[in-house]
Write a protein that holds these residues in place. Structure first.
Motif, PDB file in Angstrom:
ATOM      1  N   ALA A 115       0.829  -1.209   0.000  1.00  0.00           N
ATOM      2  CA  ALA A 115       0.000   0.000   0.000  1.00  0.00           C
ATOM      3  C   ALA A 115       0.858   1.253   0.000  1.00  0.00           C
ATOM      4  CB  ALA A 115      -0.938  -0.007   1.206  1.00  0.00           C
ATOM      5  N   LEU A 116       1.927   1.252   0.783  1.00  0.00           N
ATOM      6  CA  LEU A 116       2.795   2.428   0.833  1.00  0.00           C
ATOM      7  C   LEU A 116       3.507   2.671  -0.494  1.00  0.00           C
ATOM      8  CD1 LEU A 116       4.351   2.020   4.400  1.00  0.00           C
ATOM      9  CD2 LEU A 116       2.568   3.627   3.680  1.00  0.00           C
ATOM     10  N   LEU A 117       3.960   1.593  -1.140  1.00  0.00           N
ATOM     11  CA  LEU A 117       4.601   1.755  -2.445  1.00  0.00           C
ATOM     12  C   LEU A 117       3.602   2.259  -3.480  1.00  0.00           C
ATOM     13  CD1 LEU A 117       7.042   1.553  -4.293  1.00  0.00           C
ATOM     14  CD2 LEU A 117       6.563  -0.884  -4.566  1.00  0.00           C
ATOM     15  N   LEU A 118       2.385   1.797  -3.392  1.00  0.00           N
ATOM     16  CA  LEU A 118       1.348   2.284  -4.295  1.00  0.00           C
ATOM     17  C   LEU A 118       1.115   3.781  -4.089  1.00  0.00           C
ATOM     18  CD1 LEU A 118      -0.670   1.260  -6.448  1.00  0.00           C
ATOM     19  CD2 LEU A 118      -2.346   1.110  -4.610  1.00  0.00           C
ATOM     20  N   LEU A 119       1.050   4.207  -2.842  1.00  0.00           N
ATOM     21  CA  LEU A 119       0.843   5.627  -2.545  1.00  0.00           C
ATOM     22  C   LEU A 119       2.070   6.479  -2.863  1.00  0.00           C
ATOM     23  CD1 LEU A 119      -1.165   5.357   0.790  1.00  0.00           C
ATOM     24  CD2 LEU A 119      -2.025   6.072  -1.449  1.00  0.00           C
ATOM     25  N   ALA A 120       3.227   5.856  -2.984  1.00  0.00           N
ATOM     26  CA  ALA A 120       4.438   6.592  -3.358  1.00  0.00           C
ATOM     27  C   ALA A 120       4.483   6.865  -4.856  1.00  0.00           C
ATOM     28  CB  ALA A 120       5.677   5.803  -2.941  1.00  0.00           C
ATOM     29  N   GLN A 121       3.757   6.069  -5.635  1.00  0.00           N
ATOM     30  CA  GLN A 121       3.767   6.190  -7.093  1.00  0.00           C
ATOM     31  C   GLN A 121       2.849   7.331  -7.546  1.00  0.00           C
ATOM     32  OE1 GLN A 121       5.613   4.330  -9.189  1.00  0.00           O
ATOM     33  NE2 GLN A 121       6.420   2.982  -7.615  1.00  0.00           N
ATOM     34  N   PRO A 122       3.114   7.887  -8.746  1.00  0.00           N
ATOM     35  CA  PRO A 122       2.169   8.851  -9.298  1.00  0.00           C
ATOM     36  C   PRO A 122       0.824   8.173  -9.529  1.00  0.00           C
ATOM     37  CG  PRO A 122       4.235   8.839 -10.535  1.00  0.00           C
ATOM     38  CD  PRO A 122       4.273   7.681  -9.595  1.00  0.00           C
ATOM     39  N   PRO A 123      -0.269   8.837  -9.375  1.00  0.00           N
ATOM     40  CA  PRO A 123      -0.444  10.271  -9.179  1.00  0.00           C
ATOM     41  C   PRO A 123      -0.417  10.696  -7.717  1.00  0.00           C
ATOM     42  CG  PRO A 123      -2.595   9.275  -9.422  1.00  0.00           C
ATOM     43  CD  PRO A 123      -1.570   8.166  -9.543  1.00  0.00           C
ATOM     44  N   PHE A 124      -0.289   9.745  -6.778  1.00  0.00           N
ATOM     45  CA  PHE A 124      -0.322  10.118  -5.358  1.00  0.00           C
ATOM     46  C   PHE A 124       0.965  10.824  -4.969  1.00  0.00           C
ATOM     47  CE2 PHE A 124      -2.583   6.062  -5.947  1.00  0.00           C
ATOM     48  CZ  PHE A 124      -3.872   6.536  -5.778  1.00  0.00           C
ATOM     49  N   GLY A 125       2.084  10.134  -5.097  1.00  0.00           N
ATOM     50  CA  GLY A 125       3.416  10.710  -4.942  1.00  0.00           C
ATOM     51  C   GLY A 125       3.694  11.440  -3.644  1.00  0.00           C
ATOM     52  N   PHE A 126       3.439  10.815  -2.509  1.00  0.00           N
ATOM     53  CA  PHE A 126       3.794  11.445  -1.237  1.00  0.00           C
ATOM     54  C   PHE A 126       5.313  11.415  -1.085  1.00  0.00           C
ATOM     55  CE2 PHE A 126      -0.557   9.868  -0.480  1.00  0.00           C
ATOM     56  CZ  PHE A 126      -1.158  11.078  -0.192  1.00  0.00           C
ATOM     57  N   VAL A 127       5.919  12.544  -0.818  1.00  0.00           N
ATOM     58  CA  VAL A 127       7.370  12.721  -0.931  1.00  0.00           C
ATOM     59  C   VAL A 127       8.180  11.814  -0.011  1.00  0.00           C
ATOM     60  CG1 VAL A 127       7.576  14.652   0.681  1.00  0.00           C
ATOM     61  CG2 VAL A 127       9.216  14.423  -1.178  1.00  0.00           C
ATOM     62  N   LEU A 128       7.739  11.521   1.186  1.00  0.00           N
ATOM     63  CA  LEU A 128       8.528  10.685   2.089  1.00  0.00           C
ATOM     64  C   LEU A 128       8.382   9.188   1.820  1.00  0.00           C
ATOM     65  CD1 LEU A 128       8.099  12.494   5.524  1.00  0.00           C
ATOM     66  CD2 LEU A 128      10.083  12.486   4.011  1.00  0.00           C
ATOM     67  N   LEU A 129       7.304   8.791   1.190  1.00  0.00           N
ATOM     68  CA  LEU A 129       7.034   7.365   1.021  1.00  0.00           C
ATOM     69  C   LEU A 129       8.077   6.591   0.221  1.00  0.00           C
ATOM     70  CD1 LEU A 129       3.161   7.092   0.796  1.00  0.00           C
ATOM     71  CD2 LEU A 129       4.678   6.674   2.721  1.00  0.00           C
ATOM     72  N   PRO A 130       8.679   7.152  -0.824  1.00  0.00           N
ATOM     73  CA  PRO A 130       9.717   6.369  -1.520  1.00  0.00           C
ATOM     74  C   PRO A 130      10.877   5.972  -0.601  1.00  0.00           C
ATOM     75  CG  PRO A 130       9.058   8.216  -2.874  1.00  0.00           C
ATOM     76  CD  PRO A 130       8.402   8.403  -1.534  1.00  0.00           C
ATOM     77  N   PHE A 131      11.118   6.765   0.425  1.00  0.00           N
ATOM     78  CA  PHE A 131      12.213   6.504   1.347  1.00  0.00           C
ATOM     79  C   PHE A 131      11.813   5.565   2.490  1.00  0.00           C
ATOM     80  CE2 PHE A 131      12.878  10.627  -0.625  1.00  0.00           C
ATOM     81  CZ  PHE A 131      14.167  10.485  -1.103  1.00  0.00           C
ATOM     82  N   LEU A 132      10.517   5.289   2.622  1.00  0.00           N
ATOM     83  CA  LEU A 132      10.022   4.495   3.749  1.00  0.00           C
ATOM     84  C   LEU A 132       9.105   3.341   3.358  1.00  0.00           C
ATOM     85  CD1 LEU A 132       9.066   7.501   6.065  1.00  0.00           C
ATOM     86  CD2 LEU A 132      11.143   6.111   6.182  1.00  0.00           C
ATOM     87  N   CYS A 133       8.665   3.285   2.119  1.00  0.00           N
ATOM     88  CA  CYS A 133       7.598   2.353   1.732  1.00  0.00           C
ATOM     89  C   CYS A 133       7.968   0.883   1.907  1.00  0.00           C
ATOM     90  CB  CYS A 133       7.138   2.622   0.301  1.00  0.00           C
ATOM     91  SG  CYS A 133       8.423   2.436  -0.951  1.00  0.00           S
ATOM     92  N   LEU A 134       9.217   0.533   1.771  1.00  0.00           N
ATOM     93  CA  LEU A 134       9.625  -0.869   1.892  1.00  0.00           C
ATOM     94  C   LEU A 134       9.949  -1.274   3.329  1.00  0.00           C
ATOM     95  CD1 LEU A 134      11.951  -1.194  -1.237  1.00  0.00           C
ATOM     96  CD2 LEU A 134       9.535  -1.808  -1.029  1.00  0.00           C
ATOM     97  N   VAL A 135       9.991  -0.324   4.241  1.00  0.00           N
ATOM     98  CA  VAL A 135      10.436  -0.604   5.609  1.00  0.00           C
ATOM     99  C   VAL A 135       9.610  -1.694   6.296  1.00  0.00           C
ATOM    100  CG1 VAL A 135      10.745   0.395   7.923  1.00  0.00           C
ATOM    101  CG2 VAL A 135      11.591   1.611   5.897  1.00  0.00           C
ATOM    102  N   PRO A 136       8.270  -1.672   6.261  1.00  0.00           N
ATOM    103  CA  PRO A 136       7.544  -2.771   6.922  1.00  0.00           C
ATOM    104  C   PRO A 136       7.917  -4.152   6.381  1.00  0.00           C
ATOM    105  CG  PRO A 136       6.041  -0.973   6.427  1.00  0.00           C
ATOM    106  CD  PRO A 136       7.346  -0.656   5.744  1.00  0.00           C
ATOM    107  N   LEU A 137       8.047  -4.268   5.070  1.00  0.00           N
ATOM    108  CA  LEU A 137       8.459  -5.539   4.468  1.00  0.00           C
ATOM    109  C   LEU A 137       9.867  -5.911   4.902  1.00  0.00           C
ATOM    110  CD1 LEU A 137       8.139  -7.927   2.457  1.00  0.00           C
ATOM    111  CD2 LEU A 137       8.948  -6.351   0.675  1.00  0.00           C
TER     112      LEU A 137
END
Length: 181
Positions: A4-26
């Motif tokens: 879900a976090l990686l999805l929200l990191a992708q356009p069109p959502f593109g939350f700026v911090l998520l690319p740096f944190l999206c994989l952390v739970p995994l």
């Protein structure tokens, strides 16, 4: 959660911090799996579930928009999601092997495995290559973060992002061990 976090990191959502944190739970979950013969299977299974979640939602447009006009869209969608989830599983297995089997830190094992998985995804044989929705694409809303791509290409940006995610996961795992959790 990482899907879900990686999805929200992708356009069109593109939350700026998520690319740096999206994989952390995994990665925290992968880093918590003990070494051994069963650990690799658990890591592959967990990463495959991540892939099913991410790719299943990211590509839902295929059966929705193409399905009413082309009956093979539904099995094609399912096949594509299964292949991409399998590649995600290969990422999990490789990252687990490098981290637990070879003693590499997550901040190095994860980017090596992630970029390798993205390369395989983009060069899959039999016309099944899928170069879209890589980790670096999540930064397209912020070109100032993509300067590295100008000199070293998209894989270097994905390596950097996966490495940062690995560093954060190491910090979380380290704080858990200090607190006795």
């Amino acid at each position: 959660m990482s899907g879900a976090l990686l999805l929200l990191a992708q356009p069109p959502f593109g939350f700026v911090l998520l690319p740096f944190l999206c994989l952390v739970p995994l990665l925290v979950a992968l880093g918590s799996i003990p070494a051994g013969s069963r650990g690799g299977g658990k890591a592959a299974g967990l990463a495959s579930l991540f892939g099913m979640a991410f790719w299943g939602v990211a590509l839902v447009w295929v059966p929705v928009s193409v399905g009413p006009h082309f009956q093979w869209a539904y099995p094609g969608y399912l096949g594509l999601v299964l292949i991409l989830a399998g590649l995600s599983g290969a990422f999990g297995l490789t990252a687990h092997y490098l981290h637990k089997g070879r003693g590499w830190p997550l901040s190095l094992a994860v980017p090596m495995a992630w970029v390798g998985m993205e390369w395989l995804k983009a060069h899959f044989p039999l016309g099944l290559s899928f170069p879209w929705l890589g980790l670096a694409v999540s930064l397209t809303e912020w070109p100032e973060f993509l300067v590295l791509a100008e000199f070293a290409g998209e894989p270097a940006v994905a390596f950097w992002l996966a490495g940062v995610n690995g560093l954060v996961a190491e910090a979380v795992l380290g704080s858990r061990s200090l607190s006795g959790a």
